[in-house]
Design a protein around this motif. Structure first.
Motif, PDB file in Angstrom:
ATOM      1  N   VAL A 114       0.842  -1.218   0.000  1.00 39.66           N
ATOM      2  CA  VAL A 114       0.000   0.000   0.000  1.00 39.66           C
ATOM      3  C   VAL A 114       0.869   1.256   0.000  1.00 39.66           C
ATOM      4  CG1 VAL A 114      -2.064  -0.915   1.104  1.00 39.66           C
ATOM      5  CG2 VAL A 114      -0.188  -0.099   2.533  1.00 39.66           C
ATOM      6  N   ARG A 115       0.350   2.303  -0.624  1.00 46.92           N
ATOM      7  CA  ARG A 115       1.025   3.616  -0.637  1.00 46.92           C
ATOM      8  C   ARG A 115       0.678   4.370   0.648  1.00 46.92           C
ATOM      9  NH1 ARG A 115      -0.963   7.896  -2.542  1.00 46.92           N
ATOM     10  NH2 ARG A 115      -2.814   6.778  -3.247  1.00 46.92           N
ATOM     11  N   VAL A 116      -0.562   4.183   1.134  1.00 47.20           N
ATOM     12  CA  VAL A 116      -1.018   4.825   2.379  1.00 47.20           C
ATOM     13  C   VAL A 116      -1.452   3.732   3.353  1.00 47.20           C
ATOM     14  CG1 VAL A 116      -2.704   6.418   3.397  1.00 47.20           C
ATOM     15  CG2 VAL A 116      -1.784   6.874   1.099  1.00 47.20           C
ATOM     16  N   SER A 149      -2.608   4.190   6.487  1.00 48.75           N
ATOM     17  CA  SER A 149      -3.924   4.701   6.915  1.00 48.75           C
ATOM     18  C   SER A 149      -3.903   6.226   6.882  1.00 48.75           C
ATOM     19  CB  SER A 149      -4.294   4.255   8.327  1.00 48.75           C
ATOM     20  OG  SER A 149      -5.472   4.964   8.762  1.00 48.75           O
ATOM     21  N   ALA A 150      -4.965   6.794   6.378  1.00 44.92           N
ATOM     22  CA  ALA A 150      -5.076   8.256   6.251  1.00 44.92           C
ATOM     23  C   ALA A 150      -5.577   8.897   7.538  1.00 44.92           C
ATOM     24  CB  ALA A 150      -6.011   8.610   5.099  1.00 44.92           C
ATOM     25  N   GLY A 151      -5.667   8.106   8.613  1.00 42.45           N
ATOM     26  CA  GLY A 151      -6.049   8.685   9.906  1.00 42.45           C
ATOM     27  C   GLY A 151      -7.544   8.700  10.120  1.00 42.45           C
ATOM     28  N   HIS A 152      -7.986   9.484  11.101  1.00 43.04           N
ATOM     29  CA  HIS A 152      -9.418   9.572  11.448  1.00 43.04           C
ATOM     30  C   HIS A 152     -10.206   9.876  10.169  1.00 43.04           C
ATOM     31  CE1 HIS A 152     -13.041  10.674  13.593  1.00 43.04           C
ATOM     32  NE2 HIS A 152     -12.468  10.577  14.754  1.00 43.04           N
ATOM     33  N   ASP A 153     -11.378   9.336  10.049  1.00 42.71           N
ATOM     34  CA  ASP A 153     -12.225   9.659   8.897  1.00 42.71           C
ATOM     35  C   ASP A 153     -12.721  11.102   9.084  1.00 42.71           C
ATOM     36  OD1 ASP A 153     -14.865   7.941   7.112  1.00 42.71           O
ATOM     37  OD2 ASP A 153     -14.223  10.047   7.041  1.00 42.71           O
ATOM     38  N   VAL A 154     -12.186  12.003   8.260  1.00 39.14           N
ATOM     39  CA  VAL A 154     -12.482  13.435   8.434  1.00 39.14           C
ATOM     40  C   VAL A 154     -13.985  13.697   8.309  1.00 39.14           C
ATOM     41  CG1 VAL A 154     -12.102  15.762   7.496  1.00 39.14           C
ATOM     42  CG2 VAL A 154     -10.203  14.132   7.642  1.00 39.14           C
ATOM     43  N   TRP A 155     -14.647  12.892   7.489  1.00 36.60           N
ATOM     44  CA  TRP A 155     -16.101  13.087   7.304  1.00 36.60           C
ATOM     45  C   TRP A 155     -16.878  12.728   8.558  1.00 36.60           C
ATOM     46  CZ3 TRP A 155     -17.739  15.476   2.923  1.00 36.60           C
ATOM     47  CH2 TRP A 155     -16.797  15.564   1.883  1.00 36.60           C
ATOM     48  N   TRP A 172      -0.972   8.800   8.716  1.00 36.00           N
ATOM     49  CA  TRP A 172      -1.441  10.173   8.938  1.00 36.00           C
ATOM     50  C   TRP A 172      -2.257  10.323  10.212  1.00 36.00           C
ATOM     51  CZ3 TRP A 172       0.255  13.764   5.359  1.00 36.00           C
ATOM     52  CH2 TRP A 172       0.845  13.228   4.199  1.00 36.00           C
ATOM     53  N   GLY A 173      -2.091  11.416  10.901  1.00 34.65           N
ATOM     54  CA  GLY A 173      -2.980  11.816  11.985  1.00 34.65           C
ATOM     55  C   GLY A 173      -3.178  10.746  13.038  1.00 34.65           C
ATOM     56  N   GLY A 174      -4.443  10.457  13.316  1.00 33.20           N
ATOM     57  CA  GLY A 174      -4.786   9.488  14.359  1.00 33.20           C
ATOM     58  C   GLY A 174      -4.231   8.105  14.085  1.00 33.20           C
ATOM     59  N   ALA A 175      -3.881   7.804  12.831  1.00 31.44           N
ATOM     60  CA  ALA A 175      -3.272   6.496  12.532  1.00 31.44           C
ATOM     61  C   ALA A 175      -1.862   6.438  13.110  1.00 31.44           C
ATOM     62  CB  ALA A 175      -3.231   6.253  11.018  1.00 31.44           C
ATOM     63  N   VAL A 193       1.820  13.768  11.926  1.00 29.35           N
ATOM     64  CA  VAL A 193       0.818  14.044  12.975  1.00 29.35           C
ATOM     65  C   VAL A 193       0.140  15.361  12.596  1.00 29.35           C
ATOM     66  CG1 VAL A 193       0.501  14.523  15.417  1.00 29.35           C
ATOM     67  CG2 VAL A 193       2.183  12.809  14.701  1.00 29.35           C
ATOM     68  N   THR A 194      -1.124  15.338  12.254  1.00 30.11           N
ATOM     69  CA  THR A 194      -1.746  16.421  11.484  1.00 30.11           C
ATOM     70  C   THR A 194      -2.831  17.272  12.160  1.00 30.11           C
ATOM     71  OG1 THR A 194      -3.266  14.745  10.708  1.00 30.11           O
ATOM     72  CG2 THR A 194      -1.389  15.252   9.269  1.00 30.11           C
ATOM     73  N   PRO A 195      -3.031  17.216  13.490  1.00 34.24           N
ATOM     74  CA  PRO A 195      -4.092  18.068  14.044  1.00 34.24           C
ATOM     75  C   PRO A 195      -3.969  19.534  13.623  1.00 34.24           C
ATOM     76  CG  PRO A 195      -3.227  16.616  15.726  1.00 34.24           C
ATOM     77  CD  PRO A 195      -2.376  16.418  14.512  1.00 34.24           C
ATOM     78  N   SER A 196      -2.753  20.055  13.597  1.00 35.49           N
ATOM     79  CA  SER A 196      -2.616  21.501  13.305  1.00 35.49           C
ATOM     80  C   SER A 196      -2.938  21.817  11.850  1.00 35.49           C
ATOM     81  CB  SER A 196      -1.191  21.969  13.617  1.00 35.49           C
ATOM     82  OG  SER A 196      -0.274  21.315  12.760  1.00 35.49           O
ATOM     83  N   ARG A 197      -2.947  20.781  10.997  1.00 35.49           N
ATOM     84  CA  ARG A 197      -3.268  20.988   9.562  1.00 35.49           C
ATOM     85  C   ARG A 197      -4.779  21.145   9.384  1.00 35.49           C
ATOM     86  NH1 ARG A 197      -0.995  17.112   4.698  1.00 35.49           N
ATOM     87  NH2 ARG A 197      -2.954  15.990   4.898  1.00 35.49           N
ATOM     88  N   LEU A 198      -5.526  20.586  10.363  1.00 31.62           N
ATOM     89  CA  LEU A 198      -6.995  20.597  10.259  1.00 31.62           C
ATOM     90  C   LEU A 198      -7.632  21.495  11.310  1.00 31.62           C
ATOM     91  CD1 LEU A 198      -7.459  16.794   9.659  1.00 31.62           C
ATOM     92  CD2 LEU A 198      -8.358  18.521   8.147  1.00 31.62           C
ATOM     93  N   GLY A 199      -6.827  21.976  12.261  1.00 34.33           N
ATOM     94  CA  GLY A 199      -7.398  22.807  13.327  1.00 34.33           C
ATOM     95  C   GLY A 199      -8.005  21.986  14.446  1.00 34.33           C
ATOM     96  N   VAL A 200      -7.570  20.719  14.559  1.00 36.47           N
ATOM     97  CA  VAL A 200      -8.149  19.813  15.560  1.00 36.47           C
ATOM     98  C   VAL A 200      -7.426  19.956  16.900  1.00 36.47           C
ATOM     99  CG1 VAL A 200      -8.398  17.361  16.187  1.00 36.47           C
ATOM    100  CG2 VAL A 200      -8.845  18.102  13.836  1.00 36.47           C
ATOM    101  N   PRO A 201      -8.203  20.088  18.018  1.00 36.22           N
ATOM    102  CA  PRO A 201      -7.554  20.095  19.335  1.00 36.22           C
ATOM    103  C   PRO A 201      -7.384  18.675  19.841  1.00 36.22           C
ATOM    104  CG  PRO A 201      -9.887  20.502  19.596  1.00 36.22           C
ATOM    105  CD  PRO A 201      -9.652  20.270  18.126  1.00 36.22           C
ATOM    106  N   TYR A 202      -6.189  18.121  19.665  1.00 30.88           N
ATOM    107  CA  TYR A 202      -5.997  16.722  20.088  1.00 30.88           C
ATOM    108  C   TYR A 202      -6.335  16.587  21.567  1.00 30.88           C
ATOM    109  CZ  TYR A 202      -4.546  12.302  18.127  1.00 30.88           C
ATOM    110  OH  TYR A 202      -4.557  11.036  17.588  1.00 30.88           O
ATOM    111  N   ASN A 203      -6.660  15.365  21.996  1.00 29.99           N
ATOM    112  CA  ASN A 203      -7.082  15.166  23.389  1.00 29.99           C
ATOM    113  C   ASN A 203      -5.888  14.763  24.250  1.00 29.99           C
ATOM    114  OD1 ASN A 203      -6.984  12.618  21.990  1.00 29.99           O
ATOM    115  ND2 ASN A 203      -7.742  11.772  23.916  1.00 29.99           N
ATOM    116  N   GLU A 252     -13.324  20.419   0.709  1.00 30.65           N
ATOM    117  CA  GLU A 252     -13.339  21.155  -0.575  1.00 30.65           C
ATOM    118  C   GLU A 252     -12.025  21.010  -1.329  1.00 30.65           C
ATOM    119  OE1 GLU A 252     -16.533  24.679   0.770  1.00 30.65           O
ATOM    120  OE2 GLU A 252     -14.384  25.158   0.545  1.00 30.65           O
ATOM    121  N   LYS A 253     -11.123  20.152  -0.754  1.00 28.25           N
ATOM    122  CA  LYS A 253      -9.826  19.865  -1.408  1.00 28.25           C
ATOM    123  C   LYS A 253      -9.045  21.139  -1.709  1.00 28.25           C
ATOM    124  CE  LYS A 253     -11.468  15.557  -3.484  1.00 28.25           C
ATOM    125  NZ  LYS A 253     -10.649  14.619  -2.659  1.00 28.25           N
ATOM    126  N   ARG A 254      -8.957  22.014  -0.712  1.00 32.68           N
ATOM    127  CA  ARG A 254      -8.179  23.250  -0.881  1.00 32.68           C
ATOM    128  C   ARG A 254      -7.363  23.483   0.398  1.00 32.68           C
ATOM    129  NH1 ARG A 254     -10.498  26.966   2.415  1.00 32.68           N
ATOM    130  NH2 ARG A 254     -12.741  26.689   2.917  1.00 32.68           N
TER     131      ARG A 254
END
Ligand code: YXS
Length: 259
Positions: free
Chosen positions: A57-59, A61-67, A106-109, A129-139, A250-252
């Motif tokens: 696999v290339r990935v 795991s992409a981490g938490h399901d953002v949706w 990625w992220g939670g993975a 580790v990507t919380p700051s990329r999404l604005g997520v306050p990790y726990n 929105e992929k931006r």
């Protein structure tokens, strides 16, 4: 095709993430599959579990399901969040869980892998580790997982920059156990797993639990915890958190304003 596959052979359980379309994002469905597989391994008295993705696999795991991240004012990483449940189930599983990694993580993975007991990665593996990329306050317990996995300054670098760290650097600092090239990584991992199954399972289980309890023994006053929860609420109620999630969908690139 099951998005989580399980094989149990000679005291070794192998749990394979197999949700290619969503890059093994840690959705409720996928996490429930992994937890159910861990329970099956426990019922079969597996003496070690290998957690992996499909070969090549290339990935990983992409981490938490953002949706599935809430934008309605709820804590995105509350106690019963799928990612939190997965971390706890790995930590309390009564035998070693070996993460065998190919591809990017990625992220939670990343936290999921750091919650595992042993980590063997291929040379192309990276950890972001990507919380700051999404604005997520990790726990808090999640940050503790990172704190126990890597040197303090590297945890700050990974959480502040959200940039991927190579498997080689991770091995140099002891964040992972080995970097092994394909195709040897499978034989290397299962040779270690077989070796563990020949040792005393009760002794290993109690040492795993002792290490978990000692690693989690960080004093925090109720006031200190409440202050952190208050700060986290400011973050998940912020415009930046909503912007981070929306920009992903929105992929931006997100535009954070600090509000
Ligand atoms: O557009 P379609 O429908 O094909 O879907 C795309 C992506 O939307 C989807 N996908 C995800 N869906 C839900 N949750 C995710 N985490 C996720 N990641 C990806 O998969 C389809 C293919 O993605 P695409 O086109 O971007 O693939 P790529 O090969 O160009 O890029 C692969 C990645 C992994 C580099 C890229 O997908 C990516 O950067 N994904 C997000 C990685 C990430 O930031 N994960 C953190 C999630 S949040 C989390 O774990 C914690 C809460 S925290 O942030 O606090 O750490």
């Amino acid at each position: 095709m099951d998005i989580v596959q399980l094989e149990i052979d000679d005291h070794i359980g192998t749990i394979t993430l197999n949700h290619k379309e969503k890059l093994n994002a840690l959705s409720t469905e996928l996490v429930e599959g992994v937890i159910s597989a861990l329970n099956e391994c426990r019922r079969n008295k597996a003496r070690v579990v290998v957690l992996r993705a499909k070969p090549g696999v290339r990935v990983w795991s992409a981490g938490h399901d953002v949706w599935e991240l809430p934008v309605d004012g709820r804590d995105p990483l509350g106690w019963d969040d799928p990612l939190r449940s997965l971390i706890r189930e790995i930590e309390i599983f009564p035998a070693p869980v070996i993460a065998m990694i190919e591809g990017s993580v990625w992220g939670g993975a990343c936290e999921t892998i750091f919650a595992c007991d042993l980590i063997i990665a291929s040379p192309s593996t990276t950890f972001a580790v990507t919380p700051s990329r999404l604005g997520v306050p990790y726990n808090v317990s999640g940050v503790l997982t990172f704190f126990n996995a890597a040197p303090y300054r590297l945890v700050k670098e990974m959480t502040f920059t959200a940039k991927p760290v190579s498997a080689q650097r991770a091995e140099q600092v002891g964040m992972i156990n080995y970097v092994v090239d394909n195709p040897e990584i499978e034989e290397f991992t299962y040779e270690m797993a077989r070796g563990i199954t020949h040792n005393a399972p009760l002794s290993i289980s109690v040492m795993k639990d002792q290490l978990r309890i000692l690693a989690g023994a960080h004093p925090m006053t109720p006031q200190g915890f409440e202050r952190i929860q208050g700060l986290r609420r400011l973050v998940y109620d912020s415009n930046d958190y909503k912007e981070g999630i929306l920009a992903f969908k929105e992929k931006r690139k997100p535009v954070f304003t600090g509000t």
